[in-house]
Design a protein around this motif. Structure first.
Motif, PDB file in Angstrom:
ATOM      1  N   THR A   1     -10.514 -18.699 -31.191  1.00 36.79           N
ATOM      2  CA  THR A   1      -9.420 -19.494 -30.639  1.00 36.79           C
ATOM      3  C   THR A   1      -8.763 -18.763 -29.470  1.00 36.79           C
ATOM      4  N   VAL A   2      -8.080 -19.523 -28.634  1.00 36.22           N
ATOM      5  CA  VAL A   2      -7.351 -18.929 -27.511  1.00 36.22           C
ATOM      6  C   VAL A   2      -6.309 -17.951 -28.042  1.00 36.22           C
ATOM      7  N   ARG A   3      -5.643 -18.318 -29.119  1.00 42.51           N
ATOM      8  CA  ARG A   3      -4.624 -17.438 -29.715  1.00 42.51           C
ATOM      9  C   ARG A   3      -5.245 -16.128 -30.192  1.00 42.51           C
TER      10      ARG A   3
ATOM     11  N   ILE B   1      -8.027 -14.746 -29.113  1.00 41.57           N
ATOM     12  CA  ILE B   1      -8.449 -13.993 -27.928  1.00 41.57           C
ATOM     13  C   ILE B   1      -7.250 -13.290 -27.305  1.00 41.57           C
ATOM     14  N   ALA B   2      -6.127 -14.004 -27.194  1.00 43.63           N
ATOM     15  CA  ALA B   2      -4.909 -13.411 -26.625  1.00 43.63           C
ATOM     16  C   ALA B   2      -4.427 -12.243 -27.480  1.00 43.63           C
ATOM     17  N   THR B   3      -4.449 -12.403 -28.784  1.00 44.23           N
ATOM     18  CA  THR B   3      -4.032 -11.326 -29.687  1.00 44.23           C
ATOM     19  C   THR B   3      -4.922 -10.103 -29.496  1.00 44.23           C
ATOM     20  N   GLU B   4      -6.226 -10.328 -29.449  1.00 46.42           N
ATOM     21  CA  GLU B   4      -7.189  -9.237 -29.244  1.00 46.42           C
ATOM     22  C   GLU B   4      -6.951  -8.540 -27.897  1.00 46.42           C
ATOM     23  N   ALA B   5      -6.573  -9.320 -26.882  1.00 47.64           N
ATOM     24  CA  ALA B   5      -6.343  -8.775 -25.539  1.00 47.64           C
ATOM     25  C   ALA B   5      -4.925  -8.235 -25.357  1.00 47.64           C
ATOM     26  N   GLU B   6      -4.112  -8.356 -26.400  1.00 49.04           N
ATOM     27  CA  GLU B   6      -2.716  -7.909 -26.368  1.00 49.04           C
ATOM     28  C   GLU B   6      -1.950  -8.569 -25.219  1.00 49.04           C
ATOM     29  N   THR B   7      -2.064  -9.893 -25.178  1.00 47.13           N
ATOM     30  CA  THR B   7      -1.360 -10.666 -24.152  1.00 47.13           C
ATOM     31  C   THR B   7      -0.930 -12.001 -24.741  1.00 47.13           C
ATOM     32  N   ASP B   8      -0.296 -12.801 -23.938  1.00 54.94           N
ATOM     33  CA  ASP B   8       0.208 -14.100 -24.349  1.00 54.94           C
ATOM     34  C   ASP B   8      -0.877 -15.168 -24.182  1.00 54.94           C
ATOM     35  N   PRO B   9      -0.990 -16.114 -25.136  1.00 51.03           N
ATOM     36  CA  PRO B   9      -1.981 -17.184 -24.997  1.00 51.03           C
ATOM     37  C   PRO B   9      -1.804 -17.990 -23.704  1.00 51.03           C
ATOM     38  N   GLY B  10      -0.572 -18.101 -23.236  1.00 51.49           N
ATOM     39  CA  GLY B  10      -0.323 -18.819 -21.988  1.00 51.49           C
ATOM     40  C   GLY B  10      -1.016 -18.169 -20.797  1.00 51.49           C
ATOM     41  N   LEU B  11      -1.110 -16.835 -20.812  1.00 48.96           N
ATOM     42  CA  LEU B  11      -1.802 -16.149 -19.714  1.00 48.96           C
ATOM     43  C   LEU B  11      -3.304 -16.401 -19.758  1.00 48.96           C
ATOM     44  N   VAL B  12      -3.854 -16.559 -20.953  1.00 56.31           N
ATOM     45  CA  VAL B  12      -5.277 -16.878 -21.071  1.00 56.31           C
ATOM     46  C   VAL B  12      -5.550 -18.192 -20.351  1.00 56.31           C
TER      47      VAL B  12
ATOM     48  N   ARG C   1      -3.591 -19.687 -18.150  1.00 56.27           N
ATOM     49  CA  ARG C   1      -3.207 -19.593 -16.737  1.00 56.27           C
ATOM     50  C   ARG C   1      -4.323 -18.962 -15.901  1.00 56.27           C
ATOM     51  N   TYR C   2      -4.914 -17.891 -16.409  1.00 54.35           N
ATOM     52  CA  TYR C   2      -5.931 -17.169 -15.655  1.00 54.35           C
ATOM     53  C   TYR C   2      -7.307 -17.826 -15.710  1.00 54.35           C
ATOM     54  N   PHE C   3      -7.613 -18.526 -16.806  1.00 55.01           N
ATOM     55  CA  PHE C   3      -8.969 -19.062 -16.968  1.00 55.01           C
ATOM     56  C   PHE C   3      -9.024 -20.583 -17.031  1.00 55.01           C
ATOM     57  N   GLY C   4      -7.872 -21.253 -17.120  1.00 57.50           N
ATOM     58  CA  GLY C   4      -7.821 -22.707 -17.060  1.00 57.50           C
ATOM     59  C   GLY C   4      -8.015 -23.404 -18.389  1.00 57.50           C
TER      60      GLY C   4
ATOM     61  N   LYS D   1     -10.366 -23.043 -22.478  1.00 57.57           N
ATOM     62  CA  LYS D   1     -11.266 -22.261 -23.327  1.00 57.57           C
ATOM     63  C   LYS D   1     -12.705 -22.395 -22.823  1.00 57.57           C
ATOM     64  N   ASP D   2     -13.090 -23.594 -22.384  1.00 54.04           N
ATOM     65  CA  ASP D   2     -14.438 -23.802 -21.859  1.00 54.04           C
ATOM     66  C   ASP D   2     -14.704 -22.939 -20.630  1.00 54.04           C
ATOM     67  N   GLN D   3     -13.735 -22.865 -19.724  1.00 56.02           N
ATOM     68  CA  GLN D   3     -13.912 -22.055 -18.518  1.00 56.02           C
ATOM     69  C   GLN D   3     -13.960 -20.568 -18.860  1.00 56.02           C
ATOM     70  N   LEU D   4     -13.144 -20.157 -19.825  1.00 49.71           N
ATOM     71  CA  LEU D   4     -13.183 -18.761 -20.283  1.00 49.71           C
ATOM     72  C   LEU D   4     -14.545 -18.466 -20.896  1.00 49.71           C
ATOM     73  N   PHE D   5     -15.048 -19.396 -21.713  1.00 55.52           N
ATOM     74  CA  PHE D   5     -16.346 -19.208 -22.336  1.00 55.52           C
ATOM     75  C   PHE D   5     -17.447 -19.075 -21.284  1.00 55.52           C
ATOM     76  N   ALA D   6     -17.387 -19.915 -20.254  1.00 56.32           N
ATOM     77  CA  ALA D   6     -18.405 -19.868 -19.201  1.00 56.32           C
ATOM     78  C   ALA D   6     -18.446 -18.495 -18.544  1.00 56.32           C
ATOM     79  N   GLN D   7     -17.296 -17.887 -18.317  1.00 47.97           N
ATOM     80  CA  GLN D   7     -17.270 -16.552 -17.717  1.00 47.97           C
ATOM     81  C   GLN D   7     -17.666 -15.477 -18.713  1.00 47.97           C
ATOM     82  N   ALA D   8     -17.197 -15.610 -19.942  1.00 52.39           N
ATOM     83  CA  ALA D   8     -17.456 -14.582 -20.954  1.00 52.39           C
ATOM     84  C   ALA D   8     -18.914 -14.546 -21.377  1.00 52.39           C
ATOM     85  N   SER D   9     -19.575 -15.686 -21.359  1.00 56.15           N
ATOM     86  CA  SER D   9     -20.947 -15.732 -21.864  1.00 56.15           C
ATOM     87  C   SER D   9     -21.981 -15.730 -20.757  1.00 56.15           C
TER      88      SER D   9
END
Length: 190
Positions: free
Chosen positions: A36-38, A40-51, A53-56, A58-66
């Motif tokens: 989940t976005v939450r 991922i944010a917890t693991e990254a020690e940041t706010d879910p809103g920044l996830v 904001r920066y990646f648009g 979950k699908d876009q984050l997945f595309a970059q991460a994978s």
């Protein structure tokens, strides 16, 4: 002792890198649906809103991460191509390919991941086929690709006995004759 102040651009770059690293780990460990976005944010020690904001999304984050890491182009004769493919497999076995595992684990539940894996594998297969012998080079490149992905899944995701802890050089040594036979095409009848 005071340290230099970090610019906003540098802070953003570091946060994006932490988010991307956390996303890769979680997508690889639990797949797309359970990462989940939450979380991922917890693991990254940041706010879910920044996830978001920066990646648009979950699908876009997945595309970059994978995204699969760019691999060296296959060149040369069928024998040289076989050795290059074996070396690439050895590298995938020596270090956990987090990007590829994120996509592979997620491809069973998420259509975008399936498309991502297929696209990367087909591109690699088509490029390799140009350096294999015979009219059925596409088929043989596909077989080597299937063998490669099967060994990577067996080692890193399924953790098959023997395969999970085997030395990567030992694995490729055992596969060498088969990969060369596939790369060279059918032997002439004796």
């Amino acid at each position: 002792m005071s340290s230099e102040p970090v610019s906003r651009a540098e802070q953003r770059r570091r946060t994006e890198a932490r988010i991307l690293a956390a996303a890769r780990r979680l997508f690889a460990e639990v797949g797309y649906d359970r990462a989940t976005v939450r979380a991922i944010a917890t693991e990254a020690e940041t706010d879910p809103g920044l996830v978001m904001r920066y990646f648009g999304s979950k699908d876009q984050l997945f595309a970059q991460a994978s995204g699969f890491e760019a691999e060296e182009l296959i060149t040369g004769t069928p024998a040289q191509a076989a050795e290059q493919l074996l070396l690439a497999l050895e590298h995938k076995l020596a270090a956990t390919p987090i990007d590829a595992l994120a996509a592979i684990r997620s491809m069973f539940t998420h259509p975008d991941a399936t498309a991502e894996v297929r696209s990367a594998m087909v591109s690699r297969q088509q490029q390799a086929a140009q350096h294999l012998a015979g009219d059925d080079a596409d088929l043989r490149a596909g077989l080597i690709g299937a063998l490669t992905i099967g060994v990577v899944i067996g080692r890193h995701l399924l953790r098959f006995d023997g395969l999970a802890d085997a030395d990567p050089e030992r694995i490729t040594a055992l596969l060498r004759a088969a990969v060369h036979d596939i790369a060279h095409g059918p032997a002439a009848p004796s």
